[in-house]
Every structure is written in C-alpha cells, then in structure tokens.
Design a protein around this motif. Structure first.
Motif, PDB file in Angstrom:
ATOM      1  N   ARG A 160       1.605   8.027  -5.963  1.00  0.00           N
ATOM      2  CA  ARG A 160       0.642   9.099  -6.212  1.00  0.00           C
ATOM      3  C   ARG A 160       0.967  10.345  -5.406  1.00  0.00           C
ATOM      4  O   ARG A 160       0.387  11.392  -5.637  1.00  0.00           O
ATOM      5  N   GLY A 161       1.823  10.162  -4.404  1.00  0.00           N
ATOM      6  CA  GLY A 161       2.147  11.293  -3.524  1.00  0.00           C
ATOM      7  C   GLY A 161       1.303  11.223  -2.266  1.00  0.00           C
ATOM      8  O   GLY A 161       0.110  10.948  -2.330  1.00  0.00           O
ATOM      9  N   VAL A 162       1.931  11.440  -1.121  1.00  0.00           N
ATOM     10  CA  VAL A 162       1.226  11.347   0.150  1.00  0.00           C
ATOM     11  C   VAL A 162       1.529  12.580   0.983  1.00  0.00           C
ATOM     12  O   VAL A 162       2.534  13.261   0.784  1.00  0.00           O
ATOM     13  N   SER A 163       0.650  12.825   1.945  1.00  0.00           N
ATOM     14  CA  SER A 163       0.859  13.962   2.854  1.00  0.00           C
ATOM     15  C   SER A 163       1.806  13.543   3.974  1.00  0.00           C
ATOM     16  O   SER A 163       2.022  12.354   4.219  1.00  0.00           O
TER      17      SER A 163
ATOM     18  N   GLN B  94       0.843  -1.193   0.000  1.00  0.00           N
ATOM     19  CA  GLN B  94       0.000   0.000   0.000  1.00  0.00           C
ATOM     20  C   GLN B  94       0.885   1.253   0.000  1.00  0.00           C
ATOM     21  O   GLN B  94       0.570   2.235  -0.681  1.00  0.00           O
ATOM     22  N   TRP B  95       1.990   1.223   0.734  1.00  0.00           N
ATOM     23  CA  TRP B  95       2.922   2.352   0.748  1.00  0.00           C
ATOM     24  C   TRP B  95       3.463   2.603  -0.647  1.00  0.00           C
ATOM     25  O   TRP B  95       3.539   3.743  -1.106  1.00  0.00           O
TER      26      TRP B  95
ATOM     27  N   GLU C 176       0.564   4.080  -2.762  1.00  0.00           N
ATOM     28  CA  GLU C 176       0.229   5.449  -2.360  1.00  0.00           C
ATOM     29  C   GLU C 176       1.395   6.392  -2.623  1.00  0.00           C
ATOM     30  O   GLU C 176       1.199   7.547  -3.000  1.00  0.00           O
ATOM     31  N   GLY C 177       2.604   5.888  -2.393  1.00  0.00           N
ATOM     32  CA  GLY C 177       3.790   6.726  -2.578  1.00  0.00           C
ATOM     33  C   GLY C 177       3.953   7.184  -4.012  1.00  0.00           C
ATOM     34  O   GLY C 177       4.462   8.280  -4.271  1.00  0.00           O
TER      35      GLY C 177
ATOM     36  N   TYR D 269       1.481   6.143   8.763  1.00  0.00           N
ATOM     37  CA  TYR D 269       1.963   4.896   8.162  1.00  0.00           C
ATOM     38  C   TYR D 269       3.146   4.352   8.952  1.00  0.00           C
ATOM     39  O   TYR D 269       3.185   3.173   9.308  1.00  0.00           O
TER      40      TYR D 269
ATOM     41  N   TRP E 199      -0.077  11.461   6.529  1.00  0.00           N
ATOM     42  CA  TRP E 199      -0.264  10.068   6.108  1.00  0.00           C
ATOM     43  C   TRP E 199       1.022   9.283   6.334  1.00  0.00           C
ATOM     44  O   TRP E 199       0.993   8.154   6.821  1.00  0.00           O
ATOM     45  N   LEU E 200       2.151   9.869   6.013  1.00  0.00           N
ATOM     46  CA  LEU E 200       3.442   9.203   6.177  1.00  0.00           C
ATOM     47  C   LEU E 200       3.732   8.920   7.647  1.00  0.00           C
ATOM     48  O   LEU E 200       4.179   7.830   8.003  1.00  0.00           O
TER      49      LEU E 200
END
Length: 147
Positions: A61-64, A54-55, A58-59, A71, A67-68
């Motif tokens: 697409r870019g994460v906030s 999932q990381w 999601e990574g 995670y 969120w990081l």
C-alpha cells in the motif's frame, strides 16, 4: 552371614534411591525449563513472521519513511531478542544434558546396589538350602533302614 550383608546394605540402597529420585526430579525440572524456553523462542519466531507479513501487506500500500524506520528498528530488536532466547535455550539444554547424565549415574549406581543385594540374598538362600540338605542327610542316616 550373606543375608546380614544384604541387610547391612539396606541403608546404602535407601540413600541411593533418594539420590536417584532427586536426580530424576532435577531432570524433570530441567526438561520443563527447556520446554518453556522452546515455547518462548517459538512465540518470538512466530511474532517475527507475523511482523514480516505485516511489512509485506503495508509495503504493497506504500509506507512512510518514519514507518519504515520504526519497522526496521523494531525488527532489529526482535532479532536481538530471538538471539538471546536461542542462547538461553542452548544454556537450558546444556543443563538438561548435565541433569540427564547425573540421573543416569545415580540410576546405574542404584541398579548396581540392587543387583549386589540380590546376589547376597541368593547366596544366603543357597547357603541355607545347603544347610537344610545337610541336616536332612544327617537325619536320614540316623533313621533305621527300611526293609
């Protein structure tokens, strides 16, 4: 006399059989616990793998930052849980080995007693065969000779 020795050992053999059966049940119980612990560890490791995938997804697409942080916090908790489950599994495996050793000891004792009883029975049979042969020999000597 030897037959009575075998008969006198019957209660001891019965007790040894019960002890061996109980040890076998304990062995089975501990095998089940190891299986459960292995299953839980496998589930946790699969979940970690899925979560890491999932990381990656999601990574891309870019994460906030939030969120990081969440995670990483959750992944850290998951690693702790996996470590605890590994220790639990090791503990259950140790108990399994103790139960296996106990069963092997009980089984060896039972087999030793069974062999002893069989030896006593064999001795009694041989002694009885000798008595019968002696009786037959005596009877044969009493019979008038045949011409």
């Amino acid at each position: 006399m030897a037959q009575s020795r075998a008969a006198r050992l019957a209660p001891v053999v019965d007790m040894a059989e019960r002890a061996e059966r109980e040890a076998a049940l304990q062995l089975g119980h501990h095998q089940g616990l190891v299986g459960q612990a292995e299953g839980k560890l496998g589930e946790l490791e699969r979940f970690r793998g899925d979560y890491q995938q999932q990381w990656i997804n999601e990574g891309q697409r870019g994460v906030s930052g939030e969120w990081l942080i969440n995670y990483q916090r959750f992944l850290s908790q998951l690693e702790v849980a996996i470590g605890q489950q590994r220790r639990t599994l090791a503990w259950h495996r140790g108990n399994l080995e103790k139960a296996r050793a106990q069963w092997q000891q009980q089984y060896a004792r039972l087999e030793g007693l069974r062999k002893l009883v069989q030896r006593y029975r064999d001795e009694a049979r041989i002694a009885e065969d000798k008595r019968e042969q002696k009786l037959l020999d005596e009877l044969a000597q009493r019979l008038p000779p045949r011409y």
